[in-house]
Design a protein around this motif. Structure first.
Motif, mmCIF file in Angstrom:
data_model
loop_
_atom_site.group_PDB
_atom_site.id
_atom_site.type_symbol
_atom_site.label_atom_id
_atom_site.label_comp_id
_atom_site.label_asym_id
_atom_site.label_seq_id
_atom_site.Cartn_x
_atom_site.Cartn_y
_atom_site.Cartn_z
ATOM 1 N N SER A 61 15.480 0.712 40.779
ATOM 2 C CA SER A 61 15.665 -0.278 39.581
ATOM 3 C C SER A 61 17.038 -0.836 39.706
ATOM 4 O O SER A 61 17.624 -1.594 38.947
ATOM 5 N N ASP A 82 14.580 4.786 29.904
ATOM 6 C CA ASP A 82 13.612 4.885 30.685
ATOM 7 C C ASP A 82 12.416 6.139 30.114
ATOM 8 O O ASP A 82 12.647 6.581 31.455
ATOM 9 N N SER A 133 10.481 7.758 30.400
ATOM 10 C CA SER A 133 8.348 8.034 30.509
ATOM 11 C C SER A 133 8.751 7.897 32.222
ATOM 12 O O SER A 133 7.373 8.840 32.144
ATOM 13 N N ARG A 134 10.172 8.104 32.953
ATOM 14 C CA ARG A 134 10.530 8.005 34.272
ATOM 15 C C ARG A 134 10.893 8.929 34.705
ATOM 16 O O ARG A 134 11.604 8.463 35.202
ATOM 17 N N THR A 135 10.658 10.025 34.032
ATOM 18 C CA THR A 135 11.167 10.795 34.504
ATOM 19 C C THR A 135 10.419 12.406 34.591
ATOM 20 O O THR A 135 9.074 12.009 33.908
ATOM 21 N N TYR A 136 10.329 13.296 34.793
ATOM 22 C CA TYR A 136 8.911 14.116 34.939
ATOM 23 C C TYR A 136 10.375 15.227 34.681
ATOM 24 O O TYR A 136 11.100 16.009 35.369
ATOM 25 N N TRP A 153 12.188 5.490 41.172
ATOM 26 C CA TRP A 153 11.685 4.996 40.801
ATOM 27 C C TRP A 153 12.955 4.259 40.531
ATOM 28 O O TRP A 153 13.029 2.572 40.260
ATOM 29 N N HIS A 154 13.833 5.003 39.775
ATOM 30 C CA HIS A 154 15.377 4.835 38.645
ATOM 31 C C HIS A 154 16.337 4.244 40.523
ATOM 32 O O HIS A 154 16.882 2.844 39.752
ATOM 33 N N GLU A 205 9.027 10.922 42.802
ATOM 34 C CA GLU A 205 8.841 8.844 42.504
ATOM 35 C C GLU A 205 9.376 8.364 41.454
ATOM 36 O O GLU A 205 9.761 7.460 41.644
ATOM 37 N N CYS A 206 10.043 9.615 40.099
ATOM 38 C CA CYS A 206 10.478 9.059 38.990
ATOM 39 C C CYS A 206 11.888 8.347 39.963
ATOM 40 O O CYS A 206 13.087 7.365 39.771
#
Length: 218
Positions: free
Chosen positions: A52, A177, A179-182, A48-49, A44-45
């Motif tokens: 972006s 960001d 917070s958008r990594t896991y 998202w990146h 998911e991360c």
């Protein structure tokens, strides 16, 4: 700058940092779904990146690894030990030859598209327990890829000799960001805070002087 590279993108903070650092030359990002506890959240991360940044992103299943390979990373959250990466018990998280397999597939993708490089975000903190993150392996694999392709595709691994703290500093300068990594090996909704990769993540932000946006259970 010419787009000449494929990046192996997990969705963790290291590979996402490399994605942003080298975004001008990355033609394709590939994420591998190999059955790890945290694969789904990382994917998911990664998606998202890439969305972006406008970078093409594909997901390739390697489900045979989850079925046939032995690793606590493939055996559910309860199998993941607590501790630091330097602890012997963390060796259970090794997925045998994971980077070798992923780099081979990424190399095939690169040659298929006429690209010259495969990027990977292994770093110095991985060396203690992960043989396929060490410079000797990366150099040998790069040579094998170059010798085995008409495109003479090689590996770019700029983080091999630096720490996760230094990676966090690079990412802080790029405005990533995080917070958008896991990272958490247990794969829960929140980072557990006590597995090796959670401990390393917390230390990296603290030592880099960057606010940690991660929500931890402990």
């Amino acid at each position: 700058m010419e787009k000449d590279s494929v990046i192996v993108l997990s969705g963790g903070m290291d590979s996402v940092t490399l994605l942003y650092q080298e975004r001008e030359r990355i033609a394709l990002a590939v994420t591998f779904d190999y059955g790890s506890n945290h694969n789904a959240r990382e994917i998911e991360c990664a998606q998202w990146h890439c969305a972006s940044l406008g970078i093409e992103h594909i997901i390739i299943p390697l489900d045979f690894m989850g079925r046939y390979f032995k690793s606590s990373l493939l055996s559910g959250a309860d199998a993941i030990p607590e501790g630091h990466y330097g602890d012997d018990n963390m060796k259970s998280t090794v997925v045998p030859f994971r980077n070798g397999i992923m780099l081979s597939v990424a190399c095939g993708l690169a040659e298929s598209r006429g690209l010259k490089h495969v990027m990977i975000a292994n770093h110095g903190g991985d060396h203690a327990i992960y043989p396929d993150c060490r410079s000797g392996f990366i150099d040998a694999m790069s040579l094998a890829m170059k010798e085995g392709t008409y495109t003479e595709t090689d590996i770019i691994a700029p983080f091999t000799h630096i720490t996760k703290t230094e990676i966090a500093r690079i990412g802080g300068g790029l405005g990533i960001d995080y917070s958008r990594t896991y990272s958490c090996y247990r794969g829960g909704e929140k980072h557990c805070g006590v597995c090796g990769t959670c401990v390393e993540r917390q230390m990296a932000f603290s030592e880099a002087g960057i606010d940690d946006p991660t929500v931890y259970e402990k």
